[in-house]
Structures are given as C-alpha cells and as structure tokens.
Write a protein that holds these residues in place. Sequence first.
Motif, mmCIF file in Angstrom:
data_model
loop_
_atom_site.group_PDB
_atom_site.id
_atom_site.type_symbol
_atom_site.label_atom_id
_atom_site.label_comp_id
_atom_site.label_asym_id
_atom_site.label_seq_id
_atom_site.Cartn_x
_atom_site.Cartn_y
_atom_site.Cartn_z
ATOM 1 N N PHE A 151 0.783 -0.918 0.031
ATOM 2 C CA PHE A 151 -0.063 0.040 0.048
ATOM 3 C C PHE A 151 1.205 1.398 0.035
ATOM 4 O O PHE A 151 0.572 2.373 -0.256
ATOM 5 C CB PHE A 151 -0.666 -0.046 1.338
ATOM 6 C CG PHE A 151 -2.136 1.247 1.341
ATOM 7 C CD1 PHE A 151 -3.494 1.103 0.654
ATOM 8 C CD2 PHE A 151 -1.351 2.385 2.193
ATOM 9 C CE1 PHE A 151 -4.223 2.566 1.113
ATOM 10 C CE2 PHE A 151 -2.901 3.676 2.042
ATOM 11 C CZ PHE A 151 -3.544 3.461 1.563
ATOM 12 N N TRP A 152 2.128 1.105 0.999
ATOM 13 C CA TRP A 152 2.743 2.274 0.642
ATOM 14 C C TRP A 152 3.299 2.921 -0.574
ATOM 15 O O TRP A 152 3.527 3.637 -0.852
ATOM 16 C CB TRP A 152 3.527 2.128 1.932
ATOM 17 C CG TRP A 152 4.745 2.927 2.123
ATOM 18 C CD1 TRP A 152 5.025 4.516 2.386
ATOM 19 C CD2 TRP A 152 6.314 2.336 1.625
ATOM 20 N NE1 TRP A 152 6.404 4.612 2.497
ATOM 21 C CE2 TRP A 152 7.117 3.972 1.619
ATOM 22 C CE3 TRP A 152 7.091 1.542 0.885
ATOM 23 C CZ2 TRP A 152 8.247 4.006 1.111
ATOM 24 C CZ3 TRP A 152 7.994 1.289 0.875
ATOM 25 C CH2 TRP A 152 8.945 2.764 0.572
ATOM 26 N N LYS A 153 4.004 1.635 -1.471
ATOM 27 C CA LYS A 153 4.282 1.959 -2.380
ATOM 28 C C LYS A 153 3.843 3.068 -3.977
ATOM 29 O O LYS A 153 4.652 3.617 -4.101
ATOM 30 C CB LYS A 153 5.120 0.804 -2.816
ATOM 31 C CG LYS A 153 5.780 -0.387 -2.566
ATOM 32 C CD LYS A 153 6.368 -0.643 -3.131
ATOM 33 C CE LYS A 153 7.757 -2.054 -2.417
ATOM 34 N NZ LYS A 153 9.261 -1.296 -2.943
ATOM 35 N N ALA A 154 2.452 2.835 -3.413
ATOM 36 C CA ALA A 154 1.447 3.778 -4.679
ATOM 37 C C ALA A 154 0.747 4.629 -3.774
ATOM 38 O O ALA A 154 -0.438 5.299 -3.544
ATOM 39 C CB ALA A 154 0.365 2.912 -4.448
ATOM 40 N N GLU A 155 1.430 5.471 -2.413
ATOM 41 C CA GLU A 155 0.855 5.969 -1.810
ATOM 42 C C GLU A 155 0.538 7.676 -1.926
ATOM 43 O O GLU A 155 -0.292 8.057 -1.928
ATOM 44 C CB GLU A 155 2.212 6.470 -0.200
ATOM 45 C CG GLU A 155 1.993 7.444 0.519
ATOM 46 C CD GLU A 155 0.635 7.752 1.706
ATOM 47 O OE1 GLU A 155 0.123 8.512 2.432
ATOM 48 O OE2 GLU A 155 -0.197 6.329 1.375
ATOM 49 N N GLU A 156 1.324 7.906 -3.378
ATOM 50 C CA GLU A 156 1.113 9.458 -4.096
ATOM 51 C C GLU A 156 0.430 9.618 -4.786
ATOM 52 O O GLU A 156 0.653 10.152 -5.635
ATOM 53 C CB GLU A 156 2.709 10.320 -4.284
ATOM 54 C CG GLU A 156 3.242 9.042 -5.639
ATOM 55 C CD GLU A 156 4.657 7.540 -5.404
ATOM 56 O OE1 GLU A 156 4.052 7.047 -5.676
ATOM 57 O OE2 GLU A 156 4.063 7.067 -3.790
#
Length: 304
Positions: free
Chosen positions: A294-299
Amino acid sequence: MSTVLHTPPKTPAPAEHDLAALAARHGLAVSGARPSLPEYVRQLWARRHFITAFATAKLTAQYSQAKLGQVWQVMTPLLNAAVYYFIFGVLLGTKHGVPDYIPFLVTGVFIWTFTQSSIMAGTRAISGNLGLVRALHFPRAALPISFCLQQLQQLMFSMGALVVILLCFGVPVSASWLLALPALFLQFTFNAGISMVMARMGAKTPDIAQLMPFVLRTWMYVSGVMWSIDKLAQKDSLPHVVKVALATNPAAVYIDLMRFALIDSFHASQLPAHVWAIAVGWALLAGVGGFIYFWKAEETYGRG
C-alpha cells in the motif's frame, strides 16, 4: 544605410537541478510525495487518535437511520447464523457429528464476518473517500486500518452475544477463553494487511468492489464456517494437498483458533499442526506485506 536590430539574448531556463536545489534550500518538497517507510510509520502513529475516532464515528453512523440502531450490530450476524443453521445444519445435515454445533456455527459466522467486512470496507477505503483523500494530507493507510478497527469494534458487540449463546448451550467459562485475545490480534493484523492490498487495487480499479462479494462467498464456503474441516479431512477420497490447503486456509485457521479458545468440546486434535505458527505467519505476511504494498503507491491515491 541599413539599420541592424539587435535582439537581446534569451535568458536560459534554469536547470532542473538548480530548481531542486532552490526548493531544498527553502524547505519545499513535492506535493504528495511518498515519505520513507520509517517516516510513514511515524506519521501513521502520530494520527492514531484520528484512526480510532474515525472508526468509532463510522460505527456509530452505520445504523443511525435504523429504528433499532446499534442493535443491528448483533442482529445481523445472528440472523446470518440462523439462516446458515437452517440450510447447512438442518437441510444438509452438517451438524451431525459436530458437538455443540450452534456455538460452533455462531463462532464461525462471527469470526468470518469480521474478515469479510474488513476486506469489503478496505476495498472501498480509498475509492469511496476521495473527497477526504483529496482535501486533507494524512497517511492514506489510516483509512483501511480505521475500517478494520471499525469492524473489530463491531465484533466486540457480537462477542457479547456469543458469550450469552455459549453459556445458554452449557459451554463453561474457562481459562482458555483468554486465548481469544491473541487470536483476535493476529486476525486483525491479517485483515488489515489484506484490506490495504485491496484498498490499493480498489483505488486503481473500482470495479473490484463489485467482484469481491463473489470471491468472499467462495472463500467462506471453503473456510469451515458451517461445517467441520476436521471431519472432511478424515475422508480418504480427498487428496492430501486439498486437506492441507483447507486446514491452512487463513480464514479457517483464525476461526478454528477461536473455536478452540471458546468451546471446550473443540479439542486441540482438531487443529492443524503448528497452528499458532501458521496464524502468526499469515498475520506477518499479510500485515507487513500489505502495508508495504500500500505504501509504495501512496502518492497516487486520489489522483487521476
């Protein structure tokens, strides 16, 4: 005599690295840029009060329009259990050979509902809250986690009804009931991880939310909610690999751990070998893996 016009030389555009240096010198950063993983965890922890308040507010508002209000938090899984008892326990006869079948069934329905509702809510966590995502700056993982926390709070109401059912059917209170706490913690970690995976997928492809009920219904039927995996595994006609897959299915693992904790007629021999190690493994795999995914697509959340 001709006049020569001299065009002033164009000012060269500042180099990209010069702009980056200028922004860094004045403390500017790219809007919505993904922070490092440790920084992201720190930001998420700093907003823990928002996560709990958001979950509580969602839970309170869930049945605010119904006349019975919060009573439906208990009535909904109980009615589901009644339907499953009639279809599977009475018509299909799955209750035969299963001691304390009603506590067995109700425990399975309540624990499965926790996983099912968490994943469904997580699937819509971003796509269903775009206004909030676009208006405010906060770690987006707060949304799927808060929805899982909401479902955990709802499960606590259901557990009160489950305790009454256990006592009414003669299941004694025992020290093993304390095992429900680590089992629920591991299940919550697993649910939150899967919810974050589905939140990222649902943010990119909202149609996944329409597909998930069919996937979850299939998963429920192979998770031993209404029938005993242990009884099925005793059949020689079933391939060994299928027996292992059924026994180590994460939903079945957490359901059976709760049955083992709460129902005295459900014995350790009915659990798969190394069941606690399996439960911890699924929680770590889904929780840590889902969080990083999930964090890898935060932006990207809320854009496009």
